[in-house]
Design a protein around this motif. Structure first.
Motif, PDB file in Angstrom:
ATOM      1  N   GLY A  57     -51.714   8.033 -83.905  1.00 30.97           N
ATOM      2  CA  GLY A  57     -52.608   6.907 -83.667  1.00 30.97           C
ATOM      3  C   GLY A  57     -52.084   5.842 -82.711  1.00 30.97           C
ATOM      4  O   GLY A  57     -52.668   4.769 -82.603  1.00 30.97           O
ATOM      5  N   ALA A  58     -51.012   6.146 -81.974  1.00 30.26           N
ATOM      6  CA  ALA A  58     -50.443   5.134 -81.064  1.00 30.26           C
ATOM      7  C   ALA A  58     -51.277   4.956 -79.789  1.00 30.26           C
ATOM      8  O   ALA A  58     -51.107   3.966 -79.075  1.00 30.26           O
ATOM      9  N   ILE A  59     -52.158   5.930 -79.500  1.00 30.51           N
ATOM     10  CA  ILE A  59     -52.947   5.871 -78.267  1.00 30.51           C
ATOM     11  C   ILE A  59     -54.385   5.499 -78.637  1.00 30.51           C
ATOM     12  O   ILE A  59     -54.973   6.069 -79.555  1.00 30.51           O
ATOM     13  N   HIS A  60     -54.950   4.533 -77.897  1.00 22.87           N
ATOM     14  CA  HIS A  60     -56.210   3.921 -78.290  1.00 22.87           C
ATOM     15  C   HIS A  60     -57.368   4.291 -77.359  1.00 22.87           C
ATOM     16  O   HIS A  60     -57.153   4.629 -76.200  1.00 22.87           O
ATOM     17  N   ASN A  61     -58.579   4.148 -77.898  1.00 24.52           N
ATOM     18  CA  ASN A  61     -59.799   4.369 -77.119  1.00 24.52           C
ATOM     19  C   ASN A  61     -60.130   3.070 -76.387  1.00 24.52           C
ATOM     20  O   ASN A  61     -60.953   2.276 -76.820  1.00 24.52           O
ATOM     21  N   ASP A  62     -59.445   2.860 -75.242  1.00 26.39           N
ATOM     22  CA  ASP A  62     -59.659   1.643 -74.452  1.00 26.39           C
ATOM     23  C   ASP A  62     -59.448   1.972 -72.974  1.00 26.39           C
ATOM     24  O   ASP A  62     -59.294   3.141 -72.611  1.00 26.39           O
ATOM     25  N   ASP A  63     -59.451   0.953 -72.143  1.00 26.53           N
ATOM     26  CA  ASP A  63     -59.359   1.155 -70.696  1.00 26.53           C
ATOM     27  C   ASP A  63     -58.017   0.662 -70.144  1.00 26.53           C
ATOM     28  O   ASP A  63     -57.935   0.093 -69.062  1.00 26.53           O
ATOM     29  N   SER A  64     -56.974   0.931 -70.902  1.00 24.22           N
ATOM     30  CA  SER A  64     -55.616   0.570 -70.489  1.00 24.22           C
ATOM     31  C   SER A  64     -54.703   1.760 -70.722  1.00 24.22           C
ATOM     32  O   SER A  64     -54.897   2.515 -71.678  1.00 24.22           O
ATOM     33  N   ALA A  65     -53.689   1.930 -69.845  1.00 24.09           N
ATOM     34  CA  ALA A  65     -52.721   3.015 -70.043  1.00 24.09           C
ATOM     35  C   ALA A  65     -51.370   2.491 -70.524  1.00 24.09           C
ATOM     36  O   ALA A  65     -50.380   3.224 -70.527  1.00 24.09           O
ATOM     37  N   VAL A  66     -51.339   1.244 -70.953  1.00 24.14           N
ATOM     38  CA  VAL A  66     -50.083   0.669 -71.445  1.00 24.14           C
ATOM     39  C   VAL A  66     -49.553   1.468 -72.642  1.00 24.14           C
ATOM     40  O   VAL A  66     -48.350   1.682 -72.789  1.00 24.14           O
ATOM     41  N   ASP A  67     -50.486   1.950 -73.498  1.00 19.92           N
ATOM     42  CA  ASP A  67     -50.035   2.716 -74.666  1.00 19.92           C
ATOM     43  C   ASP A  67     -49.415   4.054 -74.268  1.00 19.92           C
ATOM     44  O   ASP A  67     -48.465   4.522 -74.908  1.00 19.92           O
ATOM     45  N   VAL A  68     -49.924   4.672 -73.195  1.00 21.35           N
ATOM     46  CA  VAL A  68     -49.303   5.920 -72.726  1.00 21.35           C
ATOM     47  C   VAL A  68     -47.944   5.619 -72.088  1.00 21.35           C
ATOM     48  O   VAL A  68     -46.946   6.310 -72.346  1.00 21.35           O
ATOM     49  N   ARG A  69     -47.896   4.531 -71.283  1.00 21.50           N
ATOM     50  CA  ARG A  69     -46.621   4.158 -70.648  1.00 21.50           C
ATOM     51  C   ARG A  69     -45.533   3.957 -71.705  1.00 21.50           C
ATOM     52  O   ARG A  69     -44.402   4.395 -71.534  1.00 21.50           O
ATOM     53  N   ASP A  70     -45.898   3.297 -72.807  1.00 19.39           N
ATOM     54  CA  ASP A  70     -44.914   2.924 -73.827  1.00 19.39           C
ATOM     55  C   ASP A  70     -44.927   3.864 -75.029  1.00 19.39           C
ATOM     56  O   ASP A  70     -44.412   3.529 -76.088  1.00 19.39           O
ATOM     57  N   ALA A  71     -45.511   5.037 -74.874  1.00 15.68           N
ATOM     58  CA  ALA A  71     -45.685   5.938 -76.030  1.00 15.68           C
ATOM     59  C   ALA A  71     -44.328   6.256 -76.679  1.00 15.68           C
ATOM     60  O   ALA A  71     -43.357   6.556 -75.989  1.00 15.68           O
ATOM     61  N   PRO A  72     -44.276   6.174 -78.007  1.00 18.03           N
ATOM     62  CA  PRO A  72     -43.010   6.366 -78.737  1.00 18.03           C
ATOM     63  C   PRO A  72     -42.665   7.845 -78.903  1.00 18.03           C
ATOM     64  O   PRO A  72     -42.973   8.462 -79.927  1.00 18.03           O
ATOM     65  N   LEU A  73     -41.999   8.413 -77.897  1.00 17.42           N
ATOM     66  CA  LEU A  73     -41.738   9.862 -77.916  1.00 17.42           C
ATOM     67  C   LEU A  73     -40.817  10.286 -79.061  1.00 17.42           C
ATOM     68  O   LEU A  73     -40.810  11.456 -79.448  1.00 17.42           O
ATOM     69  N   SER A  74     -40.053   9.356 -79.623  1.00 16.57           N
ATOM     70  CA  SER A  74     -39.196   9.718 -80.759  1.00 16.57           C
ATOM     71  C   SER A  74     -40.027  10.001 -82.013  1.00 16.57           C
ATOM     72  O   SER A  74     -39.507  10.527 -82.990  1.00 16.57           O
ATOM     73  N   LYS A  75     -41.327   9.659 -81.996  1.00 19.51           N
ATOM     74  CA  LYS A  75     -42.170   9.857 -83.189  1.00 19.51           C
ATOM     75  C   LYS A  75     -42.912  11.187 -83.195  1.00 19.51           C
ATOM     76  O   LYS A  75     -43.558  11.523 -84.187  1.00 19.51           O
ATOM     77  N   VAL A  76     -42.885  11.935 -82.107  1.00 13.35           N
ATOM     78  CA  VAL A  76     -43.665  13.181 -82.059  1.00 13.35           C
ATOM     79  C   VAL A  76     -42.815  14.377 -82.484  1.00 13.35           C
ATOM     80  O   VAL A  76     -41.592  14.326 -82.393  1.00 13.35           O
ATOM     81  N   HIS A  77     -43.567  15.429 -82.862  1.00 12.17           N
ATOM     82  CA  HIS A  77     -45.011  15.584 -83.116  1.00 12.17           C
ATOM     83  C   HIS A  77     -45.248  15.379 -84.622  1.00 12.17           C
ATOM     84  O   HIS A  77     -44.494  15.934 -85.425  1.00 12.17           O
ATOM     85  N   ALA A  78     -46.307  14.687 -84.961  1.00 13.89           N
ATOM     86  CA  ALA A  78     -46.665  14.553 -86.372  1.00 13.89           C
ATOM     87  C   ALA A  78     -47.193  15.903 -86.858  1.00 13.89           C
ATOM     88  O   ALA A  78     -48.281  16.322 -86.482  1.00 13.89           O
ATOM     89  N   LEU A  79     -46.398  16.611 -87.682  1.00 16.13           N
ATOM     90  CA  LEU A  79     -46.756  17.971 -88.103  1.00 16.13           C
ATOM     91  C   LEU A  79     -47.126  18.023 -89.573  1.00 16.13           C
ATOM     92  O   LEU A  79     -46.502  17.377 -90.409  1.00 16.13           O
ATOM     93  N   SER A  80     -48.128  18.832 -89.885  1.00 15.26           N
ATOM     94  CA  SER A  80     -48.535  19.068 -91.263  1.00 15.26           C
ATOM     95  C   SER A  80     -47.776  20.280 -91.789  1.00 15.26           C
ATOM     96  O   SER A  80     -47.679  21.303 -91.126  1.00 15.26           O
ATOM     97  N   GLY A  81     -47.238  20.157 -92.997  1.00 17.98           N
ATOM     98  CA  GLY A  81     -46.446  21.226 -93.595  1.00 17.98           C
ATOM     99  C   GLY A  81     -45.089  20.694 -93.997  1.00 17.98           C
ATOM    100  O   GLY A  81     -44.929  19.481 -94.124  1.00 17.98           O
ATOM    101  N   PRO A  82     -44.106  21.567 -94.181  1.00 17.26           N
ATOM    102  CA  PRO A  82     -44.177  23.022 -94.089  1.00 17.26           C
ATOM    103  C   PRO A  82     -44.946  23.660 -95.263  1.00 17.26           C
ATOM    104  O   PRO A  82     -44.946  23.133 -96.359  1.00 17.26           O
ATOM    105  N   PHE A  83     -45.556  24.823 -94.942  1.00 14.68           N
ATOM    106  CA  PHE A  83     -46.215  25.647 -95.943  1.00 14.68           C
ATOM    107  C   PHE A  83     -45.312  26.848 -96.240  1.00 14.68           C
ATOM    108  O   PHE A  83     -45.083  27.670 -95.353  1.00 14.68           O
ATOM    109  N   ALA A  84     -44.796  26.904 -97.458  1.00 14.08           N
ATOM    110  CA  ALA A  84     -43.995  28.062 -97.859  1.00 14.08           C
ATOM    111  C   ALA A  84     -44.940  29.174 -98.304  1.00 14.08           C
ATOM    112  O   ALA A  84     -45.917  28.913 -99.000  1.00 14.08           O
ATOM    113  N   VAL A  85     -44.663  30.395 -97.878  1.00 16.86           N
ATOM    114  CA  VAL A  85     -45.474  31.553 -98.261  1.00 16.86           C
ATOM    115  C   VAL A  85     -44.666  32.373 -99.262  1.00 16.86           C
ATOM    116  O   VAL A  85     -43.553  32.819 -98.946  1.00 16.86           O
ATOM    117  N   GLN A  86     -45.237  32.543-100.457  1.00 14.93           N
ATOM    118  CA  GLN A  86     -44.529  33.269-101.515  1.00 14.93           C
ATOM    119  C   GLN A  86     -44.141  34.669-101.041  1.00 14.93           C
ATOM    120  O   GLN A  86     -44.959  35.390-100.479  1.00 14.93           O
TER     121      GLN A  86
END
Ligand code: ZN
Length: 417
Positions: free
Chosen positions: A51-80
């Protein structure tokens, strides 16, 4: 609808959820959920920047995007029953954005974005020519995407997960860290860096805490590169209906998924070239016991692509060869040839009124095809980029009458350092 086994509440941050995912690779990140072979289940996915990038008309959020926070991943899913040496069979039953009645501030809730990342914060395939940050916001209407930042185009999304993979073994993780460190050491000051070291800052590791958290955070691999376990492969053809076969390196396999894309061109060339969004993915898992040696699939992923892609059949294609913009001859350099093909396509589209940045963003986001056409004819590789002509509101083909110029509108928002 399959049971939701990994729910996310759009009103809360990724770390403030019923089940907390992760943003690093490590064998000791505990499974969030355990499933059975043969089971189908729904997974909610957060947009890769939470959610760091917004629906607006500025690219400041992309310029300053917090790359240490990616990627937000769902899981892990263990398979029996999954054991190292097996192949994990993952069917993508369905995948899509967050339902639009849930419309709100997160990418996926009726909209998504494409970013050109600046050279000093991530870069991209053509970063030497586009060193600043730009953004395009895309609006979804059913299967279609349009952008107020790139007028004149409408296309059908090829929705897919940018990132899915199994956990590495301790030995495989050590191999990754060793080889990526060695590469970085060849030019440690390079911008952008040659690889990314483990980064404890902003690490999210599921339910781990205390000394275990600190140890794993210091060792865990970043999620940016694709590796033997799949990971951030950014293959646009992993659409609904795909069946993917992942090597299993740890007991349970520990599958994770995220980085959903509404659409993407081959190569995801602007780095965040896809249309990024949060959403849901329905998966079915199964096992081929001992499948890694049976099929010789031990350090790579194989897959059967889905067959629900948009049916574009008219294309305008651009070629490139392995000669630099300065005229220097390189030997069979397919990466360079693909860059030149992309630059030729961008130059062409500017003749119709687009800014170079709009054209670059479009190549990243639209369902373009990229191919290595010739890799043997010394000294030049030939790469090609195919753009579906039907995505344009105007005739984009060359003709004796010359190009129809479009109004580029407000253009793509820009932010410099
Ligand atoms: Zn992505």
């Amino acid at each position: 609808m399959p049971e939701v086994l990994f729910p996310l509440d759009s009103a809360r941050s990724f770390t403030d959820q019923e089940k907390v995912g992760h943003n690093r690779w490590h064998p000791d990140i505990p499974p969030a959920v355990t499933v059975r072979p043969g089971q189908s289940f729904r997974v909610h996915c957060r947009e890769w920047f939470d959610g760091a990038i917004h629906n607006d008309d500025s690219a400041v959020d992309v310029r300053d995007a917090p790359l240490s926070k990616v990627h937000a991943l769902s899981g892990p899913f263990a398979v029996q029953g999954a054991e190292p040496g097996d192949l994990l069979v993952v069917d993508i039953l369905d995948v899509g954005p967050i339902p639009q009645e849930d419309s709100g501030p997160l990418a996926g809730q009726g909209w998504g974005y494409t970013g050109i990342f600046p050279k000093r914060n991530g870069g991209g395939f053509l970063t030497d020519y586009f060193p600043d940050a730009y953004k395009a916001v895309w609006d979804f209407a059913g299967q279609k995407a349009t952008s107020r930042h790139i007028p004149g185009v409408t296309f059908t999304g090829m929705i897919h997960p940018g990132l899915m993979g199994t956990a590495p073994s301790a030995q495989l993780l050590a191999t990754w860290n060793q080889r990526e460190t060695a590469l970085r050491a060849t030019d440690p000051d390079r911008v952008p860096p040659l690889s990314l070291p483990p980064e404890p800052r902003d690490a999210i590791l599921g339910t781990l805490s205390g000394a275990d958290f600190d140890r794993v955070a210091a060792e865990a691999a970043r999620t940016a590169p694709p590796r033997e376990n799949g990971g951030n492969q950014d293959i646009k053809n992993l659409t609904k209906g795909s069946r993917v076969f992942y090597p299993v390196y740890v007991p349970g396999a520990n599958l994770s998924v995220g980085d959903l894309h509404f659409s993407q061109g081959d190569g995801e060339i602007t780095f965040c070239g896809a249309i990024e969004m949060g959403g849901f993915i329905d998966l079915h898992v199964d096992l081929i016991k001992g499948g890694m040696s049976t099929y010789g699939v031990s350090e790579n992923v194989i897959f059967l692509p889905g067959n629900t892609n948009p049916q574009y059949c008219q294309w305008l294609a651009f070629s490139g060869i392995s000669v630099t913009l300065d005229g220097e001859q390189r030997y069979l350099d397919s990466q360079l040839a693909f860059q030149r093909a992309c630059l030729h396509a961008i130059d062409y589209l500017t003749k119709f009124g687009y800014t170079p940045e709009q054209a670059y963003l479009l190549l990243g986001a639209a369902p373009i095809e990229g191919r290595f056409s010739g890799v043997v004819d010394i000294p030049n590789s030939c790469a090609t980029v195919y753009i579906p002509t039907e995505i344009f509101d105007f005739d984009v083909r060359p003709s004796a009458g010359g190009p129809t110029r479009i109004d580029p509108g407000q253009g793509a928002p820009k932010a410099s350092f």
